[in-house]
Write a protein that holds these residues in place. Structure first.
Motif, short mmCIF file in Angstrom:
data_model
loop_
_atom_site.label_atom_id
_atom_site.label_comp_id
_atom_site.label_asym_id
_atom_site.label_seq_id
_atom_site.Cartn_x
_atom_site.Cartn_y
_atom_site.Cartn_z
N PRO A 45 0.84 -1.21 0.00
CA PRO A 45 0.00 0.00 0.00
C PRO A 45 0.87 1.26 0.00
O PRO A 45 2.00 1.25 0.50
N ALA A 46 0.33 2.35 -0.54
CA ALA A 46 1.10 3.59 -0.61
C ALA A 46 1.49 4.08 0.78
O ALA A 46 2.52 4.75 0.95
N SER A 47 0.71 3.74 1.79
CA SER A 47 1.02 4.17 3.15
C SER A 47 2.36 3.65 3.63
O SER A 47 3.04 4.30 4.44
N VAL A 48 2.79 2.50 3.14
CA VAL A 48 4.08 1.93 3.53
C VAL A 48 5.22 2.85 3.08
O VAL A 48 6.21 3.04 3.80
N SER A 84 11.83 -10.63 -3.68
CA SER A 84 12.02 -11.45 -2.48
C SER A 84 10.70 -12.05 -2.01
O SER A 84 10.64 -13.23 -1.65
N LEU A 85 9.65 -11.25 -2.00
CA LEU A 85 8.35 -11.75 -1.56
C LEU A 85 7.80 -12.79 -2.51
O LEU A 85 7.06 -13.69 -2.10
N LEU A 96 1.48 -11.26 3.34
CA LEU A 96 2.56 -10.77 2.48
C LEU A 96 3.09 -9.44 3.00
O LEU A 96 4.31 -9.19 2.97
N ILE A 97 2.21 -8.59 3.49
CA ILE A 97 2.65 -7.30 4.03
C ILE A 97 3.50 -7.52 5.28
O ILE A 97 4.56 -6.88 5.45
N SER A 239 5.02 -3.56 14.11
CA SER A 239 5.00 -4.77 13.26
C SER A 239 6.19 -5.65 13.66
O SER A 239 7.33 -5.32 13.37
N LEU A 240 5.91 -6.74 14.32
CA LEU A 240 6.96 -7.65 14.78
C LEU A 240 7.34 -8.62 13.66
O LEU A 240 6.49 -9.04 12.86
#
Length: 524
Positions: A45-48, A84-85, A96-97, A239-240
């Motif tokens: 997402p663009a927020s990332v 990589s993903l 995936l995120i 995010s762990l």
């Protein structure tokens, strides 16, 4: 002031404040929308991308040593994240995120391990041709991946790699959205015109504002213009890392860490003013490593120094990393207060920004230079690009590193002996040779063969070997000198060493045969 904290702020002058603040604001208008666009390349997402302009950028500002460097993420990093993903087993969007954030955290660990192992200088040995090939592969990959968003086409989730994505785009062309294509192409034209005619105007901010106004005032989204996913208002949540994904993501993390470090150092050195301190690669490893760790915990992509945003920062008058903290403040304002406005941002605008940003990666002049200077380097660049386009950029980076090692081995395995041309007429029957460097396993035999060939071609009674360039004594060196002396003696030719450095001579005397040879006149 602690040298490891905000090192660029040492000796700060009040006269710098205005330039740092203005540069931070100007850079923010470029880097924030650009980072959001790069996030879409990675399938995020663009927020990332917005979050990458928060803690990762702040961490570098507090620890990094490059005064005008702007750190968020780059198109190269985004492509490598996507590659990589893609190696993971099939999973849902949310999983995936989370894997992407785990990857960012792993990149930070890899960078810090590189620092502890003092691998900075070794990593910098990756050849320019390899970097050219990677940039070319990344640029073309990005172009293919952004065409659906630019033209309003449906992206084929099964398409993998440059060729398959181009085929998918060609297959979908009859379904092209005219409105989306007009908006996207218009954005490209505006960005290019502003870059050429008014470089001080933040092109990304202009097209983002224009796109949002277009949607808000016309309702054009009802005619097929796709919008980005809503950007949540507020700060990113914790995010762990996902432990189960570590092994599968580790190869990609290593490749991204290499590229993050190389891009950061390259941009930092390019933008360094002459009077500023030299770039410390160990500090850069720590700064980008801590930035990546912070990013992995706060929903961000791996950070790296960016060419275009750093150029804006430098051109706008940035003198220290205070400018980056101002950019972080602007990103914080967007996240806390302006995020709802971004809900009207067309995907085609982000695609246009990405395509214009990566245009600099597709510079054929580098290939012409390699073709004119060193054909081997040209083939390395083309091979890395071809592998990256067909097998994925992770494989391209691996091949590039391997080819770099081959080039290094080829270079150091060259003979280290040549004919010494005296300034005047030399003694008759004497062949003067000079050793141009140290010998080791890889070049000892080649040096021996070259020396023997020169002797056989000249047929002298005496051969002098100038060894003043020697620094280290190795077993291959001793074996080469002994074999050469004995083979020449068998043909009644004498070998004599000249200008032996004292420390080298002391070490050579530890070999019993050399002591005897020295007594027989081996050393002149």
């Amino acid at each position: 002031m602690n040298t490891w904290m905000v090192p660029t702020m040492g000796g700060y002058r009040r006269s710098w404040l205005r330039g740092d603040v203005l540069a931070g604001l100007a850079t923010g208008t470029v880097v924030i929308p650009q980072a959001m666009a790069y996030a879409t390349i990675a399938g995020m997402p663009a927020s990332v991308g917005l979050y990458t302009c928060l803690l990762p950028m702040a961490a570098y500002a507090l620890l990094g040593g490059a005064r005008a460097l702007s750190v968020s993420t780059t198109s190269t990093i985004a492509v490598l994240v996507a590659s990589s993903l893609a190696t993971l087993p099939e999973r849902g969007p949310d999983e995936l995120i989370r894997a992407a954030f785990t990857l960012t955290f792993l990149v930070g660990i890899c960078l810090l391990i590189m620092r502890l192992a003092r691998l900075g200088a070794l990593v910098e040995s990756i050849s320019p041709a390899t970097m050219t090939g990677i940039r070319l592969g990344v640029g073309l990959t990005v172009v293919a991946s952004q065409l659906p968003a630019l033209l309003g086409l449906s992206a084929d989730p099964e398409a993998e790699g440059f060729i398959e994505e181009l085929v998918a785009v060609a297959r979908e062309l009859p379904e092209l959205s005219a409105v989306t294509a007009v908006v996207g192409l218009a954005a490209i034209v505006i960005l290019l015109m502003l870059r050429r005619l008014a470089p001080a105007v933040p092109g990304p901010l202009v097209v983002v504002a224009a796109g949002i106004c277009l949607v808000a005032l016309s309702g054009v989204e009802d005619r097929g213009l796709a919008l980005i996913d809503p950007v949540p208002t507020g700060l990113p949540s914790l995010s762990l890392p996902v432990v189960d994904d570590v092994i599968g993501l580790l190869p990609g993390a290593i490749a991204i860490a290499l590229m993050s470090f190389l891009e950061t150092v390259l941009v930092a050195r390019t933008n360094r003013r002459r009077h500023e301190p030299p770039i410390d690669v160990n500090r850069e490893l720590v700064a980008t490593g801590i930035g990546a760790l912070a990013g992995g915990l706060t929903q961000s992509l791996p950070p790296a120094g960016g060419f275009s945003q750093s150029a804006v920062n430098l051109r706008s008058g940035a003198r220290t990393q205070l400018s980056a903290l101002v950019t972080v403040g602007l990103a914080l304002l967007v996240a806390l207060a302006l995020a709802p406005l971004l809900a009207d941002l067309p995907q085609a605008i982000l695609a246009a920004m990405v395509l214009v940003a990566v245009a600099g990666l597709l510079d054929p002049r580098e290939l012409w230079t390699y073709a004119a200077i060193d054909r081997a380097e040209l083939w390395v660049a083309l091979a890395v690009a071809a592998v990256g386009l067909t097998g994925g950029m992770l494989l391209g980076v691996a091949v590039g590193v391997g080819l770099t090692l081959l080039l290094v081995i080829r270079a150091v395995n060259q003979p280290r002996v040549r004919l010494l041309k005296p300034s005047g007429p030399g003694p008759e029957g004497v062949l003067p040779l000079v050793l141009t460097g140290d010998l080791y396993t890889g070049n000892a035999q080649a040096t021996y063969d070259a020396a023997l060939g020169l002797v056989q071609a000249a047929g002298p009674r005496t051969v002098t070997l100038d060894v003043s360039a020697l620094i280290h004594v190795t077993v291959p060196l001793l074996n080469t000198l002994r074999s050469l002396r004995e083979d020449l003696a068998a043909n009644e030719t004498e070998l004599m060493l000249l200008d032996v450095p004292d420390d080298v001579l002391e070490t050579l005397r530890r070999a019993p045969w050399f002591v005897e040879a020295e007594q027989d006149g081996f050393v002149g």
